[in-house]
Design a protein around this motif. Structure first.
Motif, PDB file in Angstrom:
ATOM      1  N   ASP A 178      23.169  29.924  59.024  1.00 50.45           N
ATOM      2  CA  ASP A 178      21.848  30.300  58.540  1.00 50.45           C
ATOM      3  C   ASP A 178      21.668  31.805  58.692  1.00 50.45           C
ATOM      4  OD1 ASP A 178      21.192  27.736  57.867  1.00 50.45           O
ATOM      5  OD2 ASP A 178      19.980  27.337  59.647  1.00 50.45           O
ATOM      6  N   ILE A 179      21.469  32.494  57.559  1.00 51.34           N
ATOM      7  CA  ILE A 179      21.330  33.942  57.536  1.00 51.34           C
ATOM      8  C   ILE A 179      19.881  34.289  57.192  1.00 51.34           C
ATOM      9  CG2 ILE A 179      22.243  36.102  56.631  1.00 51.34           C
ATOM     10  CD1 ILE A 179      24.377  34.319  57.934  1.00 51.34           C
ATOM     11  N   LYS A 180      19.185  34.901  58.125  1.00 50.78           N
ATOM     12  CA  LYS A 180      17.805  35.318  57.867  1.00 50.78           C
ATOM     13  C   LYS A 180      17.812  36.574  56.991  1.00 50.78           C
ATOM     14  CE  LYS A 180      16.412  33.572  62.397  1.00 50.78           C
ATOM     15  NZ  LYS A 180      15.897  33.930  63.743  1.00 50.78           N
ATOM     16  N   PRO A 181      16.905  36.660  56.027  1.00 49.10           N
ATOM     17  CA  PRO A 181      16.910  37.781  55.073  1.00 49.10           C
ATOM     18  C   PRO A 181      16.194  39.014  55.630  1.00 49.10           C
ATOM     19  CG  PRO A 181      15.182  36.262  54.476  1.00 49.10           C
ATOM     20  CD  PRO A 181      15.873  35.653  55.667  1.00 49.10           C
ATOM     21  N   LEU A 182      16.701  39.544  56.742  1.00 50.38           N
ATOM     22  CA  LEU A 182      16.003  40.586  57.482  1.00 50.38           C
ATOM     23  C   LEU A 182      16.190  41.971  56.858  1.00 50.38           C
ATOM     24  CD1 LEU A 182      16.841  39.529  61.157  1.00 50.38           C
ATOM     25  CD2 LEU A 182      14.977  38.744  59.674  1.00 50.38           C
ATOM     26  N   PHE A 183      15.175  42.791  56.982  1.00 52.01           N
ATOM     27  CA  PHE A 183      15.185  44.157  56.458  1.00 52.01           C
ATOM     28  C   PHE A 183      16.430  44.918  56.914  1.00 52.01           C
ATOM     29  CE2 PHE A 183      14.075  48.682  57.064  1.00 52.01           C
ATOM     30  CZ  PHE A 183      13.706  49.016  55.759  1.00 52.01           C
ATOM     31  N   ASP A 184      17.087  45.574  55.956  1.00 48.23           N
ATOM     32  CA  ASP A 184      18.239  46.454  56.198  1.00 48.23           C
ATOM     33  C   ASP A 184      19.475  45.693  56.675  1.00 48.23           C
ATOM     34  OD1 ASP A 184      19.320  49.001  55.950  1.00 48.23           O
ATOM     35  OD2 ASP A 184      18.763  49.623  57.987  1.00 48.23           O
ATOM     36  N   ARG A 185      19.584  44.421  56.305  1.00 49.35           N
ATOM     37  CA  ARG A 185      20.768  43.608  56.610  1.00 49.35           C
ATOM     38  C   ARG A 185      21.617  43.476  55.358  1.00 49.35           C
ATOM     39  NH1 ARG A 185      20.195  37.903  59.674  1.00 49.35           N
ATOM     40  NH2 ARG A 185      20.446  39.340  61.456  1.00 49.35           N
ATOM     41  N   LEU A 186      22.929  43.692  55.491  1.00 50.49           N
ATOM     42  CA  LEU A 186      23.876  43.518  54.387  1.00 50.49           C
ATOM     43  C   LEU A 186      24.798  42.361  54.714  1.00 50.49           C
ATOM     44  CD1 LEU A 186      25.136  44.502  51.701  1.00 50.49           C
ATOM     45  CD2 LEU A 186      26.604  46.018  53.065  1.00 50.49           C
ATOM     46  N   LEU A 187      24.826  41.379  53.817  1.00 60.87           N
ATOM     47  CA  LEU A 187      25.643  40.172  53.984  1.00 60.87           C
ATOM     48  C   LEU A 187      26.797  40.196  52.993  1.00 60.87           C
ATOM     49  CD1 LEU A 187      26.100  37.163  54.940  1.00 60.87           C
ATOM     50  CD2 LEU A 187      24.474  36.512  53.142  1.00 60.87           C
ATOM     51  N   PHE A 188      27.990  39.822  53.473  1.00 64.87           N
ATOM     52  CA  PHE A 188      29.179  39.654  52.635  1.00 64.87           C
ATOM     53  C   PHE A 188      29.641  38.204  52.749  1.00 64.87           C
ATOM     54  CE2 PHE A 188      29.225  43.718  54.797  1.00 64.87           C
ATOM     55  CZ  PHE A 188      29.641  44.675  53.876  1.00 64.87           C
ATOM     56  N   PHE A 189      30.079  37.605  51.634  1.00 64.53           N
ATOM     57  CA  PHE A 189      30.787  36.330  51.735  1.00 64.53           C
ATOM     58  C   PHE A 189      31.648  36.113  50.493  1.00 64.53           C
ATOM     59  CE2 PHE A 189      26.505  35.211  50.146  1.00 64.53           C
ATOM     60  CZ  PHE A 189      26.769  34.424  49.034  1.00 64.53           C
ATOM     61  N   TRP A 190      32.676  35.272  50.654  1.00 62.23           N
ATOM     62  CA  TRP A 190      33.531  34.928  49.513  1.00 62.23           C
ATOM     63  C   TRP A 190      32.692  34.218  48.462  1.00 62.23           C
ATOM     64  CZ3 TRP A 190      37.552  37.714  50.005  1.00 62.23           C
ATOM     65  CH2 TRP A 190      38.262  37.831  51.191  1.00 62.23           C
ATOM     66  N   SER A 191      32.887  34.582  47.195  1.00 66.53           N
ATOM     67  CA  SER A 191      32.047  34.056  46.112  1.00 66.53           C
ATOM     68  C   SER A 191      32.492  32.695  45.607  1.00 66.53           C
ATOM     69  CB  SER A 191      32.059  35.028  44.923  1.00 66.53           C
ATOM     70  OG  SER A 191      31.675  36.322  45.307  1.00 66.53           O
ATOM     71  N   ASP A 192      33.682  32.241  45.987  1.00 64.21           N
ATOM     72  CA  ASP A 192      34.245  31.032  45.386  1.00 64.21           C
ATOM     73  C   ASP A 192      33.815  29.779  46.147  1.00 64.21           C
ATOM     74  OD1 ASP A 192      35.798  31.051  47.673  1.00 64.21           O
ATOM     75  OD2 ASP A 192      37.603  31.798  46.672  1.00 64.21           O
ATOM     76  N   ARG A 193      34.522  28.691  45.923  1.00 64.40           N
ATOM     77  CA  ARG A 193      34.120  27.383  46.456  1.00 64.40           C
ATOM     78  C   ARG A 193      34.187  27.286  47.977  1.00 64.40           C
ATOM     79  NH1 ARG A 193      33.684  23.393  42.534  1.00 64.40           N
ATOM     80  NH2 ARG A 193      34.409  24.000  40.453  1.00 64.40           N
ATOM     81  N   ARG A 194      34.689  28.323  48.641  1.00 65.15           N
ATOM     82  CA  ARG A 194      34.698  28.313  50.104  1.00 65.15           C
ATOM     83  C   ARG A 194      33.289  28.414  50.697  1.00 65.15           C
ATOM     84  NH1 ARG A 194      39.215  32.925  50.921  1.00 65.15           N
ATOM     85  NH2 ARG A 194      38.404  33.495  48.852  1.00 65.15           N
ATOM     86  N   ASN A 195      32.324  28.902  49.896  1.00 65.15           N
ATOM     87  CA  ASN A 195      30.997  29.161  50.448  1.00 65.15           C
ATOM     88  C   ASN A 195      29.856  28.640  49.572  1.00 65.15           C
ATOM     89  OD1 ASN A 195      31.433  30.549  52.970  1.00 65.15           O
ATOM     90  ND2 ASN A 195      32.225  32.270  51.777  1.00 65.15           N
ATOM     91  N   PRO A 196      29.709  27.324  49.432  1.00 64.97           N
ATOM     92  CA  PRO A 196      28.471  26.826  48.825  1.00 64.97           C
ATOM     93  C   PRO A 196      27.296  27.324  49.668  1.00 64.97           C
ATOM     94  CG  PRO A 196      30.075  25.052  49.107  1.00 64.97           C
ATOM     95  CD  PRO A 196      30.593  26.232  49.873  1.00 64.97           C
TER      96      PRO A 196
END
Length: 239
Positions: A178-196
């Motif tokens: 669970d990633i909170k959408p906090l101010f000044d946070r940058l999230l990276f993740f693989w775009s493919d089926r590894r990360n629904p």
């Protein structure tokens, strides 16, 4: 101290090599807090708010439609696509250039991926009426998208009150992230089926900027398939 006030190429390389690359390779996702600092982050937020206020954000589109299912029951965001070169997007351009530098350092260490280009930036707002985005995969069909990067712009965000959490369901794992959408946070993740993932319902206005970085070889193959399919359809219609 805000990261951006003392950033240098060596700082970016250290962040990429010591944190982003190993975490992305081991977990499939990673986030960095305090990327720009208060002043620069506020400048990006102000530009996004002005885009929203002036009516530049439009309903997000779906790749397909399902009879009897309303778009807003699947995704409830409003979006605009920007390159960063537009008037009024100077701070957004600054952000994109920084993310580009980070990804360029990471790209050489991510298992032979040829990451040389990205999408335009998708500026998004969930208007706080319970809008979300159901569980989905960004790139389920090998369209070239390799890494999803999301920069969040939400001050004083309380996930218990405001919702809006991005929940990742890592493939083959017994847990969720669970990633909170906090101010000044940058999230990276693989775009493919590894990360629904899904955006849970938001009960306060929620802003984010997303870019997708492409695997050049997969992207070229996807474009070739599209050209072949288009030519085949044109041939069928003329016969």
């Amino acid at each position: 101290m805000p990261f951006i006030e003392h950033v240098s190429d060596s700082d970016l390389e250290r962040l990429a090599l010591e944190r982003v690359v190993p975490t992305l390779l081991s977990r499939g996702y990673c986030y960095v807090d305090g990327l720009l600092g208060e002043v620069a982050g506020d400048a990006v937020l102000d530009q996004v708010k002005e885009m929203h206020r002036s009516g530049q954000l439009q309903d997000g589109r779906l790749a397909g439609s399902v009879p009897g299912v309303h778009r807003r029951s699947i995704r409830g965001d409003k979006i605009a696509w920007v390159s960063g070169s537009e008037r009024g997007c100077e701070a957004i351009s600054f952000l994109l250039n920084l993310i580009d530098k980070l990804i360029s350092v990471c790209a050489r260490r991510l298992g032979g991926k040829a990451i040389r280009e990205r999408s335009e930036a998708m500026v998004a707002c969930y208007p706080g009426n319970g809008a979300g985005y159901v569980k989905h995969v960004d790139n389920p069909n090998c369209d070239g998208r390799c890494i999803t990067c999301i920069y969040y712009l939400n001050k004083n965000w309380d996930a218990k009150e405001h919702g809006g959490v991005l929940r990742i369901f890592p493939e083959g794992e017994p847990y969720v992230a669970d990633i909170k959408p906090l101010f000044d946070r940058l999230l990276f993740f693989w775009s493919d089926r590894r990360n629904p993932h899904e955006v849970q319902p938001s009960y306060s206005t929620r802003y984010a900027i997303t870019v997708w970085y492409f695997d050049s070889e997969e992207r070229a193959e996807a474009k070739r398939r599209f050209r072949d399919r288009t030519a085949q359809q044109q041939g069928s219609s003329s016969s």
